[in-house]
Each structure stands twice: as structure tokens, then as C-alpha cells.
Design an enzyme around this catalytic site. Structure first.
Site, PDB file in Angstrom:
ATOM      1  N   HIS A  67       0.861  -1.196   0.000  1.00 12.55           N
ATOM      2  CA  HIS A  67       0.000   0.000   0.000  1.00 12.55           C
ATOM      3  C   HIS A  67       0.889   1.233   0.000  1.00 12.55           C
ATOM      4  CE1 HIS A  67      -3.951   1.935   1.615  1.00 12.55           C
ATOM      5  NE2 HIS A  67      -3.254   2.799   0.878  1.00 12.55           N
ATOM      6  N   HIS A  69       1.493   4.956  -2.404  1.00 12.29           N
ATOM      7  CA  HIS A  69       1.034   5.823  -3.497  1.00 12.29           C
ATOM      8  C   HIS A  69       2.167   6.563  -4.197  1.00 12.29           C
ATOM      9  CE1 HIS A  69      -3.215   5.382  -2.329  1.00 12.29           C
ATOM     10  NE2 HIS A  69      -2.783   5.446  -1.087  1.00 12.29           N
ATOM     11  N   ASN A 229      -8.005   3.537  10.599  1.00  8.21           N
ATOM     12  CA  ASN A 229      -8.119   4.760   9.814  1.00  8.21           C
ATOM     13  C   ASN A 229      -9.140   4.577   8.695  1.00  8.21           C
ATOM     14  OD1 ASN A 229      -4.719   4.690  10.365  1.00  8.21           O
ATOM     15  ND2 ASN A 229      -5.947   6.378  11.130  1.00  8.21           N
ATOM     16  N   ASP A 284       1.563   3.539   3.171  1.00  6.26           N
ATOM     17  CA  ASP A 284       0.534   4.461   2.669  1.00  6.26           C
ATOM     18  C   ASP A 284       1.163   5.804   2.321  1.00  6.26           C
ATOM     19  OD1 ASP A 284      -1.980   5.274   1.833  1.00  6.26           O
ATOM     20  OD2 ASP A 284      -2.687   5.801   3.835  1.00  6.26           O
TER      21      ASP A 284
END
Length: 400
Positions: A67, A69, A229, A284
């Protein structure tokens, strides 16, 4: 392509059965060919042409970030091979040897462009110079506006098999993982359809109650996106998505261990309540990871990074909610050791073997074992990555 044999010696090697002190490891043709104690070096490793003294430092399996980005100023959503390769180089310098390029909620056209770019990048045959791009984590657009976090609410939409098929086609079958809110209309049929394609289903950005989480497991979901989250919190009369994530043993849970997204005590607790193999550490991270504080963009949303924390920028210029992270996997390891008091050997599988298992690559990646890919990192006592090897090739050297 064959390469000269490489020997790493005088290392403290972490294997599935424990540490090998004064260990030696031979890499041949991108694979782990031999592992032995230092005393056998002359007899067992005579064929090594390239020798490297690890100086007693830790030799660990490379991290697998499922995960992520972006990072180093690079963004997976820009539809650029250069950006994908750039983020892979950046994260390799922080111990990541494999990753899933993770999308954001956007228009159909923007997501398809990013997926097509990832598929094209994976087709390029070249010597590795960064982390190995294993495929795509599709995070959005099938998420709940009530729990959208830093996902653009304007582009969120209900699940659709037709749209999923368009994504699948654009990715050329490289979508390995998909985040979806199971309470949305048509979520069940999309989850079941994706599972049949071999996609791992992760429940996230969800306002699901406990019963819906249970049903989603029956439909084939096996994972939860960034535990605590972007999900309905735990309540003593309605366990919610958080309660389901913790109590349903079938679900592996991602955690962002930067000390901001999840309280350190909750991180320690999650390790105690989830079964072995069901905790996954992720970053993340977005494009600002590894960059100076300042203003950036996450998808179409303006964000501010201040002292390493990334926030949504509100209309009045103030800081809003958290928007991804600037975390790296080596920082996640160091933080988790500090937060939990656990030994490194207990935590490492959450960054290596467990994510590899989730996406079905445990037979080739995730541990230091004979015949597996030589995806390796050398880490010093200060939790600094000194060298990173991807498929046996050194792609990062801190001293270089």
C-alpha cells in the site's frame, strides 16, 4: 540473464528458523543459492566472484509494501513510467524490494491511465534499479463518502462489475489487491467477481457494521485497509468495522506505524490480538515522502506536509485531517520495535512474509531461504539501510 555469483559474508542473517551469526549467503542468477555459517566460507562459496563483507550487520529479507502511493517526489497516479520507476528507486533506498503501486479515487479515465501505465511498466525487461513492481493495489473508487479520508469525495461511486472489468482490462490482470467498502450497493457481486479473478479484497474507507464485515468475509474478503483509519470505530454495543477487523481471524490488517495514524499502544495491542500472519505493515506514503516540508497534491486534493505529517489543506489554509503519510518501511520497522518492545525477528514477517502471503508470493519472496528471490537488505544497528538487493542485483548502496 545470468550474473556473476555474489557472496555476502560476516552477516547476521535472519532465516525462518532464527538468526545465523557470522553467516554467509551466496546469490546466483538472482536467487539465494547457499546459506551457511562463516566457518564454511572457503569450502562452500569458492565460486563467488563478487564478495561483500557485511561487517556483522543484519541481513534481512527485503520489505514488501502493498500500500504505497508514491515517494521521493514521484506519484503512482500520474500515469508515467518515469514516476513509477522513480518511486521504486526511492523506496528501495529505504529497504523496500517489492511494492504494489496504489491508486487513489479519481475519474474512470484517470484510474485507467494509471493502471495502463503500471501494466506497461511491468512489461519492460531491464535490470532492476529499484523495488520490483509486483502489480497494483486499487484503492478506490468504491469507497464510502462518510469515511473517505483523503480520497476525493467528488469521484467516489458505487461498485460496478462493468467498471471493475474496465479497470481489470486496463491493468492487464495486474490488479493484485482492491480496497472496497462492503456496505455499498452491489459490493457483494463486485467482491465475489474480483475474488474469482484472483484479486485480494481489502475492506476499507468503510462505515460497515460488524455484521456487514462478517458477510464480507463470507463473500471472500481477507484483508483490511489501514486498520483504525477510514473506518467505523469500535463501540461496545456495535463493534463496527474496527471491531470486525480485530475479531474476525480471517482478516489480515494493514497498519501505518508512524505514531500519528495509530497510537503506539494500539499498535502493540493489534499484534497481540490478531493471529500469527495477520498483521501487515505498510507505508501508505504519498509523493512527499523523503521530500522537504511544504505543500503538495494528493490526487486532486491540496495537502501540507509539516514535520513529516501530511494533512489535507483546508480552504482557509489550515491543516485538516491526515492525508496519507511520509513513512518508509525501514521507519515502520524502527517505530514498531520502539512501540511494542518486540524483537526485530518477531516484527520482520509483518513487512515481508505476511504481505507476500496475502498476494500469493510466499513461495518466492518474503524470507531468506534457498531458491527464493535474492531480495535482501543489509541494515545497521541504527536502523539505516546500507544496501538493497533486488533479484540479486545491488540497487542501493548507502556508501556509494
Amino acid at each position: 540473464m545470468q550474473h556473476k555469483a555474489t557472496l555476502i559474508y560476516n552477516a547476521r542473517i535472519l532465516t525462518p528458523t532464527g538468526w545465523i551469526e557470522n553467516g554467509s549467503l551466496l546469490i546466483q542468477n538472482g536467487l539465494i543459492a547457499k546459506i551457511a555459517s562463516y566457518e564454511t566460507i572457503l569450502d562452500e562459496f569458492a565460486e563467488a566472484q563478487d564478495r561483500m563483507d557485511a561487517c556483522g550487520q543484519l541481513l534481512l529479507p527485503g520489505f514488501i509494501d502493498i500500500h504505497v502511493h508514491g515517494g521521493g517526489g514521484y506519484d503512482a497516479m500520474l500515469g508515467s513510467v518515469d514516476h513509477l520507476q522513480g518511486m521504486c528507486r526511492f523506496h528501495a533506498s529505504n529497504g523496500t524490494t517489492s511494492l504494489l503501486a496504489t491508486t487513489l479515487t479519481a475519474t474512470n479515465e484517470e484510474i485507467i491511465r494509471a493502471l495502463d501505465c503500471a501494466a506497461q511498466s511491468m512489461k519492460v525487461e531491464r535490470e532492476p534499479d529499484g523495488a520490483n513492481l509486483l502489480g497494483v493495489h486499487l484503492e478506490g473508487p468504491f469507497l464510502n463518502k462518510v469515511r473517505c479520508g483523503a480520497q476525493n469525495p467528488a469521484d467516489l461511486r458505487e461498485p460496478s462489475i462493468e467498471e471493475f472489468e474496465a479497470f481489470w482490462s486496463a491493468s492487464q490482470g495486474t490488479i493484485k489487491l482492491m480496497t472496497i467498502a462492503p456496505e455499498l450497493n452491489h459490493a457483494e457481486e463486485v467482491i465475489r467477481h474480483a475474488v474469482q479473478k484472483g484479486v485480494v479484497i481489502s475492506l476499507g474507507h468503510t462505515d460497515a457494521d460488524f455484521e456487514t464485515m462478517q458477510r464480507a468475509v463470507e463473500w471472500g474478503a481477507t484483508q483490511v485497509t489501514h486498520l483504525f483509519n477510514g473506518m467505523r470505530p469500535l463501540h461496545h454495543r456495535e463493534p463496527g468495522a474496527v471491531g470486525g477487523s480485530l475479531m474476525l481471524d480471517q482478516l489480515a490488517v494493514e497498519m501505518i506505524c508512524d505514531g500519528y495514524h495509530v497510537h503506539p499502544s494500539l499498535i502493540k495491542w493489534a499484534f497481540t490480538v490478531k493471529p500469527e500472519g495477520k498483521v501487515l505493515l505498510i507505508t501508505d506514503s504519498m509523493c512527499a515522502a523523503g521530500c522537504p516540508d511544504g505543500e503538495y497534491v494528493l490526487g486532486k486534493l491540496p495537502v501540507i506536509m509539516n514535520k513529516g505529517k501530511v494533512y489535507l489543506k483546508q480552504e482557509d489554509g489550515t491543516e485538516g485531517g491526515l492525508a496519507g503519510s511520509s513513512l518508509t518501511m525501514i521507519e515502520a520497522l524502527a517505530n514498531t520495535v520502539a512501540f511494542t518492545g518486540m524483537d526485530i525477528a518477531e516484527i520482520i514477517p509483518a513487512l515481508t512474509l505476511h504481505p507476500a502471503t496475502q498476494i500469493g508470493l510466499q513461495n518466492t519472496k518474503g524470507t531468506i531461504e534457498l531458491g527464493k528471490d535474492a531480495d535482501l537488505i543489509i541494515v545497521n544497528e541504527h536502523f539505516q539501510v546500507c544496501q538493497t538487493f533486488v533479484r540479486g542485483r545491488r540497487v542501493y548502496d548507502r556508501e556509494a
